[in-house]
Enzyme design. Sequence first.
Site, PDB file in Angstrom:
ATOM      1  N   GLY A  36     -12.233 -12.475  13.776  1.00 43.80           N
ATOM      2  CA  GLY A  36     -12.404 -11.790  12.493  1.00 43.80           C
ATOM      3  C   GLY A  36     -11.459 -12.361  11.452  1.00 43.80           C
ATOM      4  N   HIS A  37     -10.175 -12.481  11.837  1.00 45.62           N
ATOM      5  CA  HIS A  37      -9.207 -13.087  10.913  1.00 45.62           C
ATOM      6  C   HIS A  37      -9.563 -14.544  10.621  1.00 45.62           C
ATOM      7  CE1 HIS A  37      -6.639 -10.021  13.106  1.00 45.62           C
ATOM      8  NE2 HIS A  37      -6.399  -9.686  11.857  1.00 45.62           N
ATOM      9  N   GLN A  61       3.241   1.017   6.462  1.00 46.83           N
ATOM     10  CA  GLN A  61       1.874   1.521   6.531  1.00 46.83           C
ATOM     11  C   GLN A  61       1.580   2.197   7.871  1.00 46.83           C
ATOM     12  OE1 GLN A  61       0.157  -2.543   6.025  1.00 46.83           O
ATOM     13  NE2 GLN A  61      -1.399  -1.879   7.468  1.00 46.83           N
ATOM     14  N   GLN A 149     -14.304  -6.599   5.819  1.00 46.02           N
ATOM     15  CA  GLN A 149     -15.022  -5.353   5.522  1.00 46.02           C
ATOM     16  C   GLN A 149     -14.884  -4.340   6.652  1.00 46.02           C
ATOM     17  OE1 GLN A 149     -19.005  -6.546   4.503  1.00 46.02           O
ATOM     18  NE2 GLN A 149     -18.398  -7.290   2.469  1.00 46.02           N
ATOM     19  N   SER A 186     -10.994  -6.308  16.549  1.00 52.26           N
ATOM     20  CA  SER A 186      -9.789  -5.634  16.054  1.00 52.26           C
ATOM     21  C   SER A 186      -8.643  -5.935  17.006  1.00 52.26           C
ATOM     22  CB  SER A 186     -10.017  -4.114  16.020  1.00 52.26           C
ATOM     23  OG  SER A 186      -8.782  -3.434  15.898  1.00 52.26           O
ATOM     24  N   ARG A 188      -6.515  -3.963  17.836  1.00 55.63           N
ATOM     25  CA  ARG A 188      -6.309  -2.790  18.693  1.00 55.63           C
ATOM     26  C   ARG A 188      -7.256  -2.766  19.899  1.00 55.63           C
ATOM     27  NH1 ARG A 188      -4.847  -0.249  13.526  1.00 55.63           N
ATOM     28  NH2 ARG A 188      -2.598   0.193  13.634  1.00 55.63           N
TER      29      ARG A 188
END
Lengths: 281, 281
Positions: A36-37, A61, A149, A186, A188
């Site tokens: 994704g990155h 954050q 997104q 992700s 995570r």
Amino acid sequence: MKTETTIQGLSASLNPARASRKIIGFVPTMGNLHEGHLNLVREARKLCDVVVVSIFVNPIQFGPNEDFDNYPRTLEQDSHLLAEVGCDIVFAPSVEQMYGHQPRLTNISVAEITNDLCGLQRPGHFDGVAVVVTKLFNIVQPNYAFFGQKDYQQLAVIKQLVRDLNMPIDVIGVPITRAADGLALSSRNGYLSEQDRKTAPTIYKTLKLAEENLQKGQNLSDVLVQIRADLTAAGFEVDYVEARTPMLQKIDQFDQDVVLFVAAKLGKTRLIDNLQIKHSS
Amino acid sequence: MKTETTIQGLSASLNPARASRKIIGFVPTMGNLHEGHLNLVREARKLCDVVVVSIFVNPIQFGPNEDFDNYPRTLEQDSHLLAEVGCDIVFAPSVEQMYGHQPRLTNISVAEITNDLCGLQRPGHFDGVAVVVTKLFNIVQPNYAFFGQKDYQQLAVIKQLVRDLNMPIDVIGVPITRAADGLALSSRNGYLSEQDRKTAPTIYKTLKLAEENLQKGQNLSDVLVQIRADLTAAGFEVDYVEARTPMLQKIDQFDQDVVLFVAAKLGKTRLIDNLQIKHSS
């Protein structure tokens, strides 16, 4: 590819590019990079002369009970991946380099669009994102900045911030990258047990089914109830299932483009996903 | 000298300077210019290749009962004065140009140093200043920005903002410009009746007397009480008389450099002034 760990070093590295008016692209990340990155970097590579990727796990954050301390830090591996996709400069500052020793007194908040969805469960989260992104924008001074997104609400917050404060930056949202089984990539995901990893793609499946049912004319609120029921049945602890306009306004009926949002936990791991659905009007 | 009223026009005017890496100096004002403002421009002229002065009466830094509607707007006269002191570009946008039609959702607040002095009587004022200055900085992208020390707290807020958010700008504080009788120049002096204009310099006289008394060893709190008494006797309605360190921390004794702050009303006109006093240690 260069790696810079200080603001001064980064400026020195970027000054020749600035002097020759090169187009600078910026991809802010917290590291532990996945496809994704890397797709963000590839997009930046297409549009820009110089591509800067920051790797910074931003403490402000994270909530007090969140995973700041345990957030995966994998700089060496990240650097190899970034070199392969054509990143020019990795900016990997320490917390001290970013926040210094003097107390920070300035806060930035973006109202309304941060009040619900992930904002409800993570008070202060988007303020922390707005502050660090503003700092990084001022440090890197890019022409373009790239965000996924997948963190749709975060992307909306950044776009609003940039517009409201006249930041001279174009913000580009890049579509979600998914695993073959549909799970949104992700960092995570790495927290998931083997069993939970097999369950996790249910989120995307329920979203795609919802899309189908909406296109067939099923009622929006019924569709949301169905997503929640399906996820709960699959073993998720659902945080929210919501529908919004692309600008994050509440919406009752599928009478315009809609984005469906899900946040749900498997074990201790909180996953989010979303699906943009076009209305054929 | 050029006058630009749109962000796009200003960018077009500044682009050649940016392309040739000229040093850009910026003086943000609300217009109705006096020698104090012109001294900011003269300072900018000394340090910079291109000097931009903005004239914008910023609605969001005025409280509901303040003088936004009546704030003097004297663009033509201001332009003549600016041309004489070597300003290159006047940026005089409309409220619509600065804030657009979409609602602004982003706010910037600077904690602690905005909590007292003028912040107490003017809630939201410094948020409004922080937002508009950030917007103007992003629009003008100056190397240097010049602010008067008369609005000492505002200058401190801007310096903090710039440091906390890593804005790539040097903020220069310029000493207070005073009338021959000592009154700090301010656009709001124009609101004073003839009689009040004669009384107004009492503020500076009490501050200078306080300096003398402090240097003689008089107690700081006694000195503050004296200022308040003298101003009240002269017909002022005192808002505050306070002592702070140069970084706006509270201070009880004159054992380091101190800044004395006064805000007081004559009729409906609120005047502020301050005096920096060196400690000879």
